[in-house]
Write a protein that holds these residues in place. Sequence first.
Motif, mmCIF file in Angstrom:
data_model
loop_
_atom_site.group_PDB
_atom_site.id
_atom_site.type_symbol
_atom_site.label_atom_id
_atom_site.label_comp_id
_atom_site.label_asym_id
_atom_site.label_seq_id
_atom_site.Cartn_x
_atom_site.Cartn_y
_atom_site.Cartn_z
ATOM 1 N N PHE A 69 1.050 -1.151 0.035
ATOM 2 C CA PHE A 69 0.097 0.103 0.172
ATOM 3 C C PHE A 69 0.835 1.131 -0.135
ATOM 4 O O PHE A 69 1.660 1.303 0.804
ATOM 5 N N ASN A 70 0.812 1.898 -0.892
ATOM 6 C CA ASN A 70 1.730 3.187 -1.242
ATOM 7 C C ASN A 70 0.859 4.659 -1.315
ATOM 8 O O ASN A 70 0.148 4.611 -2.144
ATOM 9 N N THR A 71 1.264 5.406 -0.417
ATOM 10 C CA THR A 71 0.547 6.549 -0.111
ATOM 11 C C THR A 71 1.694 7.844 -0.580
ATOM 12 O O THR A 71 2.472 7.875 0.178
ATOM 13 N N ASP A 72 1.211 8.629 -1.499
ATOM 14 C CA ASP A 72 1.824 9.741 -1.944
ATOM 15 C C ASP A 72 1.013 10.788 -1.439
ATOM 16 O O ASP A 72 0.013 11.242 -2.095
ATOM 17 N N TYR A 73 1.551 11.598 -0.497
ATOM 18 C CA TYR A 73 1.106 12.794 0.241
ATOM 19 C C TYR A 73 1.284 14.078 -0.711
ATOM 20 O O TYR A 73 2.112 14.157 -1.459
ATOM 21 N N ASN A 74 0.206 14.956 -0.540
ATOM 22 C CA ASN A 74 0.286 16.252 -1.288
ATOM 23 C C ASN A 74 1.455 16.950 -0.836
ATOM 24 O O ASN A 74 1.928 17.824 -1.844
ATOM 25 N N ASN A 75 2.124 16.836 0.114
ATOM 26 C CA ASN A 75 3.297 17.748 0.586
ATOM 27 C C ASN A 75 4.383 17.234 0.154
ATOM 28 O O ASN A 75 5.537 17.348 0.723
ATOM 29 N N GLY A 76 4.518 15.942 -0.565
ATOM 30 C CA GLY A 76 5.655 15.288 -1.165
ATOM 31 C C GLY A 76 6.289 14.299 -0.348
ATOM 32 O O GLY A 76 7.129 13.479 -0.909
ATOM 33 N N PHE A 77 5.664 14.010 0.741
ATOM 34 C CA PHE A 77 6.155 12.816 1.583
ATOM 35 C C PHE A 77 5.435 11.471 1.155
ATOM 36 O O PHE A 77 4.643 11.619 0.433
ATOM 37 N N ASN A 78 5.751 10.444 1.344
ATOM 38 C CA ASN A 78 5.520 9.023 1.067
ATOM 39 C C ASN A 78 5.338 8.265 2.303
ATOM 40 O O ASN A 78 6.238 8.225 3.018
ATOM 41 N N ASN A 79 4.380 7.098 1.812
ATOM 42 C CA ASN A 79 4.485 5.940 3.003
ATOM 43 C C ASN A 79 4.145 4.788 2.476
ATOM 44 O O ASN A 79 3.284 4.564 1.521
ATOM 45 N N ARG A 80 4.724 3.611 2.888
ATOM 46 C CA ARG A 80 4.700 2.381 2.200
ATOM 47 C C ARG A 80 4.199 1.289 3.273
ATOM 48 O O ARG A 80 5.011 1.361 4.256
ATOM 49 N N ILE A 81 3.209 0.394 3.022
ATOM 50 C CA ILE A 81 2.920 -0.650 4.020
ATOM 51 C C ILE A 81 3.023 -1.968 3.319
ATOM 52 O O ILE A 81 2.235 -2.202 2.144
ATOM 53 N N GLY A 82 3.926 -2.973 3.725
ATOM 54 C CA GLY A 82 4.038 -4.159 2.860
ATOM 55 C C GLY A 82 4.475 -5.135 3.936
ATOM 56 O O GLY A 82 4.770 -4.884 5.142
ATOM 57 N N GLY A 83 4.236 -6.644 3.348
ATOM 58 C CA GLY A 83 4.632 -7.623 4.449
ATOM 59 C C GLY A 83 3.585 -8.787 4.020
ATOM 60 O O GLY A 83 2.455 -8.661 3.443
ATOM 61 N N THR A 84 3.704 -9.933 4.700
ATOM 62 C CA THR A 84 2.838 -11.091 4.839
ATOM 63 C C THR A 84 2.635 -11.490 6.229
ATOM 64 O O THR A 84 3.513 -11.598 6.903
ATOM 65 N N GLU A 85 1.347 -11.965 6.492
ATOM 66 C CA GLU A 85 1.068 -12.515 7.664
ATOM 67 C C GLU A 85 -0.267 -13.421 7.707
ATOM 68 O O GLU A 85 -1.132 -13.000 6.683
ATOM 69 N N GLY A 86 -0.574 -14.220 8.212
ATOM 70 C CA GLY A 86 -1.603 -14.981 8.207
ATOM 71 C C GLY A 86 -2.545 -15.091 9.191
ATOM 72 O O GLY A 86 -2.177 -14.613 10.281
ATOM 73 N N ALA A 87 -3.994 -15.265 8.976
ATOM 74 C CA ALA A 87 -4.686 -15.427 10.178
ATOM 75 C C ALA A 87 -6.121 -16.484 9.683
ATOM 76 O O ALA A 87 -6.228 -16.875 8.623
#
Length: 379
Positions: free
Chosen positions: A154-172
């Motif tokens: 999940f990649n979020t590009d903010y309007n202020n130029g910053f960025n956030n990424r969420i990744g990985g694998t998990e089971g349930a």
Amino acid sequence: MRLRTALLATTLLAAAPAAAMAQPVDGLYVSLGGGYNLEQSTKAHFSPTSFADGTPGGSGSTFRFNYGFTGEASLGYGLGNGLRVELEGLYIQDHTNHRHFTPVPGTTTGHDERYGPMVNVLYDLDLAQFGLPLPVTPYVGIGAGYLWTHLSPFNTDYNNGFNNRIGGTEGAAAYQGIAGVAFNIVQVPGLALTAEYRFIGTLPQNTGSAFQSTAYTNSGIHKGNADFNNSYNHEVMLGLRYAFQTAPPPPPPAPVVQAPAPAPARTYLVFFDWDKSNLTGRAREIIAQAAQASTRVQTTRIEVNGYTDNSAAHPGPRGEKYNMGLSIRRANSVKAELIRDGVPDSAIDTQGFGETHPLVPTGPDTREPQNRRVEIILH
């Protein structure tokens, strides 16, 4: 509109015999399916931070999804009474398109994938038991299993130029409810087209370390963990199912053929002069007719029964005994004539009844010509 309705009804009725031939799944079967998946919004909690502006830990966001697809492959066994048990491999993919509750607006992209085994128990409903011989077989089921979730990412590009990424694998742990319908393809015994709806849920994935959140800001890189709440998915699927041990359809019932009624016995009467057992010319003609008739029809037995009237050359009990013997002599005379006319000896049964069973009731010691007779009965 009425014409369309009538045509639809006619089509269903015509297909009803095909549905009636379909048997419950009994034995091993396989299935494949695929379709559309819609994932409900999912909330995530982050520690220490998920925001590129350095907001303190404990923050959270809600991810929304716009489309996805799903596929399954199953190996199952039918018990022949409507119950089925199957082991299924399931795959789900959805694309995220929006992230709520962030201090700075931005655009989010990426997708998640879920995959793993499920064990399902299903029950086929026999509509014919409810008086509905339709060419479909509804079924319901439940399942449980284990699904791994992979964020890609999940990649979020903010309007202020910053960025956030969420990744990985998990089971349930996961669970599902199934409602579907199968259309039996009678041209290929064992093959069915399926359409179904599924609701699939996974329990929260609160591992604290499985999903990594990395924020890129002007002050550096901020790393943390992401924990996701329950995930809920709605699926619409089409598929094919093939049962290996499908019994052939039962043959149509044999037409009821009533046995022909036995032909009625044919009787010929030969009359005699008083106190005589010799045959007259007319008597020989009647016997010849009886002999010819026995060869034209299926005759299994010929009865030759002799009788007398109740008059006798000797009065009293001696007369009854005399008449009994006279009736037997008359029967034997007729039998001998039948044999001369070609009737086998073994086919003829002779018997004398004397004065009993008169054809015409009379008073005692009465000469009655119709009672002085022999009956030839063709069975």
